[in-house]
Design an enzyme around this catalytic site. Sequence first.
Site, PDB file in Angstrom:
ATOM      1  N   ASP A  94      10.257   4.619   2.276  1.00 12.91           N
ATOM      2  CA  ASP A  94      10.535   5.885   1.608  1.00 12.91           C
ATOM      3  C   ASP A  94      10.279   5.729   0.118  1.00 12.91           C
ATOM      4  O   ASP A  94      10.164   4.612  -0.395  1.00 12.91           O
ATOM      5  CB  ASP A  94      11.986   6.322   1.880  1.00 12.91           C
ATOM      6  CG  ASP A  94      12.991   5.239   1.523  1.00 12.91           C
ATOM      7  OD1 ASP A  94      13.132   4.943   0.312  1.00 12.91           O
ATOM      8  OD2 ASP A  94      13.635   4.664   2.431  1.00 12.91           O
ATOM      9  N   GLU A 121     -15.473 -16.802  13.269  1.00  9.82           N
ATOM     10  CA  GLU A 121     -14.445 -15.875  12.767  1.00  9.82           C
ATOM     11  C   GLU A 121     -13.953 -16.317  11.393  1.00  9.82           C
ATOM     12  O   GLU A 121     -13.659 -15.487  10.527  1.00  9.82           O
ATOM     13  CB  GLU A 121     -13.280 -15.786  13.750  1.00  9.82           C
ATOM     14  CG  GLU A 121     -13.610 -14.958  14.991  1.00  9.82           C
ATOM     15  CD  GLU A 121     -12.494 -14.959  16.026  1.00  9.82           C
ATOM     16  OE1 GLU A 121     -12.270 -13.915  16.644  1.00  9.82           O
ATOM     17  OE2 GLU A 121     -11.853 -16.020  16.224  1.00  9.82           O
TER      18      GLU A 121
END
Length: 724
Positions: free
Chosen positions: A528, A608
């Site tokens: 928030d 990777e």
Amino acid sequence: MKTITIQTKNTTYQMGITDTGFLLHLYYGKKLNSECDMSYLLTYYDRGFSGNPYDAKDDRTFSMDVLPQEYPGYGNGDYRTTSINVQDINGVYGCDLRYCSHHFSDGKYSLPGMPAVYADISESQTLSVVLRDKASGIEVTLLYGILPAVDVITRAAIIKNIGTNEVILDKAYSGSLDFLNGNHDILHFHGRHGMERIMERNPVIHGVQSFGSKRGTSSHQHNPFVILAEKDTTEDYGNCYGMSLLYSGNFKCEIEKDQFNQTRIAMGILDEMFAYPLQPGETFETPEVAFIMSANGFTHLSHQYHELIRYHVCRGKYKIERRPVLINNWEATYFDFDGAKIVDIAKQASALGVEMLVLDDGWFGKRDSDNRGLGDWFVNEEKMGGPLAETVEKVNKLGMKFGLWIEPEMVSEDSDLYRAHSDWAFSIPGKKPVTSRNQFVLDFSRKEVVDHIVDQITKVIDSAHIEYIKMDMNRSICDVYSAVNGMQNYGKIMHQYVLGVYDFMERLLVRYPNILLEGCSGGGGRFDAGMLYYCPQIWCSDNTDAIERIKIQHGTSFGYPISTVGSHVSAVPNHQTGRTTKIKTRSTVAMAGSFGYELDLSLISEEEKQEVKHQILDYKKYWDLIHNGLYYRLHLPEEDRETAAWMFSSKDQTEGLLNVVTLDTHCNGPISYIKCKGLNENSQYIIEGKSQIYCGSALMSVGLPIPVMQGEYQALQLHFIEVK
Ligand code: GLA
């Protein structure tokens, strides 16, 4: 009617004062000429069962049951959703607030002990309006913070007992908005642990709809950010109104369509079980809510919130500076690590370009599982193979920063802290407390509890070169009872608890101004605008599955900037969903945030690893575009099941980064065309590494065909560069 008008760059807000002193809400919307008197919108009829204030005398057409208000209470004939409810010592409700005075001043007000939007004195103003009700002994100062350039109007209220007896505040919202007409939808962001902030759009119906939290935190389930939009509003068209509450505890948002099809939306601290006693002379300050109105749809609304939070809510060194690319050991090891393993993870990561190692849960006390040890904030030197400083030095020698996980508000039953101070945990006499993850919640409304935890944790931080803290909070609160302060009042304690958490974070930031604080609550359970005043980024979700994250990050983007979203590349099959996606797809999704890794790098292939190296270089290259550019939602997960797409464009429109992830794969399927946004209509662009020239106008109005990619969940990142 006397009016008070607030002007921002693109919006106007107007209130009116009646002869009898009622403070009415006249208008909020697209910018109007400052001479416009919007009181002509009000209509007066004699309506059945709509009472009239005594001082309206014979005028049966003047009723607060229909008139739009700035801060509605119960007691003047308005029966709709209130913002303030006051009870006197006899249990009597009757609040009739009337205008006393108002004044504008330069600069934006602040709220001591609470988060608040801030701005330079030259770029902001404050309007204070004082209302008073002598009978109930209440004075309310309504605060309006104005940031014209970002179209922001904040609201908060200071409520004072000016009477001679105690009163109880049963409800004290931060602000509300009234609309005289219109067909509205409400967009809210709901979810659960591992699936936060999923956008849902519903029509506003007759009666009251509400969203909120009574979990002690703002919660995974509902977010204290909502949008009220006219029915036909889209990303690029229409009137919409955002409300973002800068508060991290219990909250409620209520939307009401009344008997005359008028709409009221109000937001603030949850009123359920809230009862805040005020002695004569005492005041209560509500948290702040930030309103933004957009007359051009959701994209503009989001851009304004992004600007607001990035530059007027987040603070500290990392507000602007690029955050280090990090590796977190949680999904790589969980509790199963020692100092050597951590250094090993750092070694592998530094070779690929990672800039910071974050040591997650399990480094302290007897924390070898999530059943014990919380509250014992001293390093487990046996597990770490020596003092923390030794591990940190080794990591620093690799050229990496070091970060640490904490969960300060919690205590395990099996901990030295609980054995010494069991009364510091929330628990109601005569009732066994509800446990969650086998832990209790410390009573942060008590200063001595916060002092002790600050003391313990700062000792650890002081002992080593720590440059980042991940502050977690892993359960919902229950059994609220404060053993010492004589406070058995849930509402008061829950608010004081939130203030205690803010105090804890403020003390850390004052003592360590250069530390990067990342918020977390089982992922995004306390995501928030209040937390973002202390933490410029928050771990967005415990769900690291790239495909699910697209939805989570999409919902989050409506109210919060990309820079605030903690987002990591994790292992496959994904630990939460079991889904396998390519590392390119995972990094494309994680780059829509503050980027990092969270996996055992020794288990990925050499190929990777080379990709990881490139991803980090790419992230550094695109960082400014991603964090400081404009974010556009293109293909929306709630509408398109084939492709998800989003785009970052620089404010000067010289470059853009288009991100596409395929969600489905077909034999001989149709082609997706993605319409870009944020480019210059009159410019030409190339895609980096290619020679074809595209017109900005065509990319935006016709779109770009997405090449057919074999296999599930493929990702594409295309960097558009303006051709000079
Ligand atoms: C929460 C966090 C995770 C991790 C664990 C550790 O779930 O969201 O990222 O830190 O706690 O216990």
